[in-house]
Motif scaffolding. Structure first.
Motif, PDB file in Angstrom:
ATOM      1  N   PRO A  45     115.326  58.072  -3.479  1.00 52.91           N
ATOM      2  CA  PRO A  45     116.742  58.427  -3.582  1.00 52.91           C
ATOM      3  C   PRO A  45     116.997  59.886  -3.209  1.00 52.91           C
ATOM      4  CG  PRO A  45     115.744  58.351  -5.749  1.00 52.91           C
ATOM      5  CD  PRO A  45     114.689  57.894  -4.774  1.00 52.91           C
ATOM      6  N   GLY A  46     118.183  60.136  -2.741  1.00 58.16           N
ATOM      7  CA  GLY A  46     118.612  61.508  -2.484  1.00 58.16           C
ATOM      8  C   GLY A  46     117.955  62.157  -1.294  1.00 58.16           C
ATOM      9  N   LYS A  47     117.905  63.466  -1.381  1.00 60.91           N
ATOM     10  CA  LYS A  47     117.341  64.282  -0.308  1.00 60.91           C
ATOM     11  C   LYS A  47     115.862  64.484  -0.608  1.00 60.91           C
ATOM     12  CE  LYS A  47     121.737  66.518   0.532  1.00 60.91           C
ATOM     13  NZ  LYS A  47     122.510  67.762   0.489  1.00 60.91           N
ATOM     14  N   TYR A  48     115.006  63.767   0.087  1.00 59.15           N
ATOM     15  CA  TYR A  48     113.581  63.719  -0.244  1.00 59.15           C
ATOM     16  C   TYR A  48     112.711  64.548   0.701  1.00 59.15           C
ATOM     17  CZ  TYR A  48     109.474  61.456  -2.351  1.00 59.15           C
ATOM     18  OH  TYR A  48     108.312  61.202  -3.019  1.00 59.15           O
ATOM     19  N   TYR A  49     113.200  64.872   1.892  1.00 62.21           N
ATOM     20  CA  TYR A  49     112.406  65.669   2.843  1.00 62.21           C
ATOM     21  C   TYR A  49     112.567  67.143   2.498  1.00 62.21           C
ATOM     22  CZ  TYR A  49     110.583  67.710   7.118  1.00 62.21           C
ATOM     23  OH  TYR A  49     109.850  68.445   8.014  1.00 62.21           O
ATOM     24  N   ASP A  50     111.444  67.836   2.393  1.00 62.08           N
ATOM     25  CA  ASP A  50     111.462  69.275   2.166  1.00 62.08           C
ATOM     26  C   ASP A  50     110.403  69.884   3.074  1.00 62.08           C
ATOM     27  OD1 ASP A  50     110.590  71.883   0.920  1.00 62.08           O
ATOM     28  OD2 ASP A  50     112.272  71.386  -0.391  1.00 62.08           O
ATOM     29  N   LEU A  51     110.805  70.779   3.936  1.00 58.97           N
ATOM     30  CA  LEU A  51     109.898  71.374   4.921  1.00 58.97           C
ATOM     31  C   LEU A  51     108.679  72.017   4.257  1.00 58.97           C
ATOM     32  CD1 LEU A  51     109.486  71.930   7.934  1.00 58.97           C
ATOM     33  CD2 LEU A  51     110.820  74.027   7.644  1.00 58.97           C
ATOM     34  N   GLU A  52     108.853  72.544   3.063  1.00 55.92           N
ATOM     35  CA  GLU A  52     107.758  73.246   2.387  1.00 55.92           C
ATOM     36  C   GLU A  52     106.903  72.345   1.492  1.00 55.92           C
ATOM     37  OE1 GLU A  52     107.062  76.252   3.304  1.00 55.92           O
ATOM     38  OE2 GLU A  52     108.889  76.463   4.467  1.00 55.92           O
ATOM     39  N   THR A  53     107.503  71.327   0.866  1.00 58.36           N
ATOM     40  CA  THR A  53     106.766  70.579  -0.156  1.00 58.36           C
ATOM     41  C   THR A  53     106.645  69.076   0.087  1.00 58.36           C
ATOM     42  OG1 THR A  53     108.758  70.240  -1.491  1.00 58.36           O
ATOM     43  CG2 THR A  53     107.457  72.238  -1.935  1.00 58.36           C
ATOM     44  N   ARG A  54     107.387  68.526   1.039  1.00 59.19           N
ATOM     45  CA  ARG A  54     107.335  67.082   1.281  1.00 59.19           C
ATOM     46  C   ARG A  54     107.747  66.801   2.728  1.00 59.19           C
ATOM     47  NH1 ARG A  54     109.283  65.918  -3.291  1.00 59.19           N
ATOM     48  NH2 ARG A  54     111.444  65.979  -2.646  1.00 59.19           N
ATOM     49  N   ASN A  55     106.857  67.139   3.643  1.00 59.46           N
ATOM     50  CA  ASN A  55     107.130  66.928   5.066  1.00 59.46           C
ATOM     51  C   ASN A  55     106.167  65.887   5.632  1.00 59.46           C
ATOM     52  OD1 ASN A  55     104.674  68.240   5.690  1.00 59.46           O
ATOM     53  ND2 ASN A  55     105.666  70.220   5.958  1.00 59.46           N
ATOM     54  N   CYS A  56     106.080  65.789   6.936  1.00 66.42           N
ATOM     55  CA  CYS A  56     105.219  64.782   7.571  1.00 66.42           C
ATOM     56  C   CYS A  56     103.750  64.952   7.191  1.00 66.42           C
ATOM     57  CB  CYS A  56     105.394  64.783   9.091  1.00 66.42           C
ATOM     58  SG  CYS A  56     104.911  66.321   9.914  1.00 66.42           S
ATOM     59  N   ILE A  57     103.324  66.187   6.991  1.00 67.34           N
ATOM     60  CA  ILE A  57     101.936  66.449   6.623  1.00 67.34           C
ATOM     61  C   ILE A  57     101.644  65.906   5.220  1.00 67.34           C
ATOM     62  CG2 ILE A  57     100.319  68.316   6.009  1.00 67.34           C
ATOM     63  CD1 ILE A  57     101.481  69.854   8.447  1.00 67.34           C
ATOM     64  N   HIS A  58     102.555  66.122   4.294  1.00 60.53           N
ATOM     65  CA  HIS A  58     102.364  65.605   2.933  1.00 60.53           C
ATOM     66  C   HIS A  58     102.332  64.074   2.945  1.00 60.53           C
ATOM     67  CE1 HIS A  58     104.107  69.648   2.339  1.00 60.53           C
ATOM     68  NE2 HIS A  58     103.190  69.705   1.377  1.00 60.53           N
ATOM     69  N   PHE A  59     103.188  63.476   3.744  1.00 62.36           N
ATOM     70  CA  PHE A  59     103.236  62.011   3.880  1.00 62.36           C
ATOM     71  C   PHE A  59     101.889  61.479   4.390  1.00 62.36           C
ATOM     72  CE2 PHE A  59     104.249  58.399   6.765  1.00 62.36           C
ATOM     73  CZ  PHE A  59     104.748  57.500   5.833  1.00 62.36           C
ATOM     74  N   VAL A  60     101.404  62.053   5.471  1.00 62.90           N
ATOM     75  CA  VAL A  60     100.122  61.627   6.046  1.00 62.90           C
ATOM     76  C   VAL A  60      98.982  61.933   5.077  1.00 62.90           C
ATOM     77  CG1 VAL A  60      98.487  62.094   7.925  1.00 62.90           C
ATOM     78  CG2 VAL A  60     100.907  61.717   8.437  1.00 62.90           C
ATOM     79  N   GLY A  61      99.086  63.040   4.356  1.00 63.40           N
ATOM     80  CA  GLY A  61      98.068  63.383   3.374  1.00 63.40           C
ATOM     81  C   GLY A  61      97.978  62.362   2.249  1.00 63.40           C
ATOM     82  N   GLU A  62      99.108  61.878   1.802  1.00 60.58           N
ATOM     83  CA  GLU A  62      99.095  60.860   0.745  1.00 60.58           C
ATOM     84  C   GLU A  62      98.480  59.558   1.259  1.00 60.58           C
ATOM     85  OE1 GLU A  62      99.787  61.546  -2.565  1.00 60.58           O
ATOM     86  OE2 GLU A  62      99.717  63.527  -1.624  1.00 60.58           O
ATOM     87  N   ILE A  63      98.724  59.233   2.509  1.00 59.33           N
ATOM     88  CA  ILE A  63      98.089  58.055   3.107  1.00 59.33           C
ATOM     89  C   ILE A  63      96.581  58.280   3.216  1.00 59.33           C
ATOM     90  CG2 ILE A  63      97.884  56.695   5.236  1.00 59.33           C
ATOM     91  CD1 ILE A  63     100.971  57.101   5.552  1.00 59.33           C
TER      92      ILE A  63
END
Length: 175
Positions: free
Chosen positions: A119-137
């Motif tokens: 929900p809401g605004k979930y993308y954050d350049l510093e704390t939740r970006n494409c790198i964090h997404f791939v890192g969780e995978i």
């Protein structure tokens, strides 16, 4: 009767071998970005193969801001899951590929849907970006993952770093 048994045994053997051949490969990609192409540096994963039930898989997922505006620099913004077109897949750095189980595939898909439907605004350049997404995978598939602050806007450098943290991958650093 012996002939029926042989036919049955052949059918079972063929079915068994097709189950044994079931596998999904997950590849970790970075895209360097290009002002000419209008794309920013990006990290994402692609998955291809066959599940144990025979379902063919060919998909890819990345995480990004829904719109590229200066608002990205000021904190959380609306997000999206990106699916890359084939033309972009051929222009990426393929850092490493891992064969995963059906269970790990389902876990990756659940993470994709959780981030897609957050929900809401979930993308954050510093704390939740494409790198964090791939890192969780990467964590789901058993890799060691660290997020050095100086690499959080440099997908290629970060995936090279992850390659170094996980020597069992047998992958080479990409120049």
């Amino acid at each position: 009767m012996v002939r029926i048994f042989r036919v049955f045994a052949l059918i079972v053997a063929l079915g068994w071998s097709s189950l044994a051949a079931a596998a999904v490969d997950i590849t970790f990609h970075s895209f360097n970005g290009s002002v000419i192409a209008g794309r920013y540096p990006h990290a994402f994963v692609s998955m291809e193969g066959t599940l144990e039930d025979g379902t063919f898989v060919k998909e890819n997922f990345g995480f990004s801001a829904k719109r590229t505006t200066l608002a990205v620099l000021n904190g959380p913004v609306e997000h999206t899951i990106l699916v890359e077109k084939d033309k972009w897949l051929t222009r990426t750095n393929r850092h490493f590929t891992i064969t995963i189980t059906d269970q790990k595939y389902r876990e990756v898909r659940a993470l994709v849907e959780a981030w897609r439907n957050a929900p809401g605004k979930y993308y954050d350049l510093e704390t939740r970006n494409c790198i964090h997404f791939v890192g969780e995978i990467a964590k789901i598939v058993g890799l060691d993952v660290v997020y050095p602050e100086k690499m959080m806007r440099r997908p290629k450098k970060w995936l090279n770093y992850i390659t170094g943290l996980n020597p069992r991958l047998g992958a080479e650093v990409i120049d």
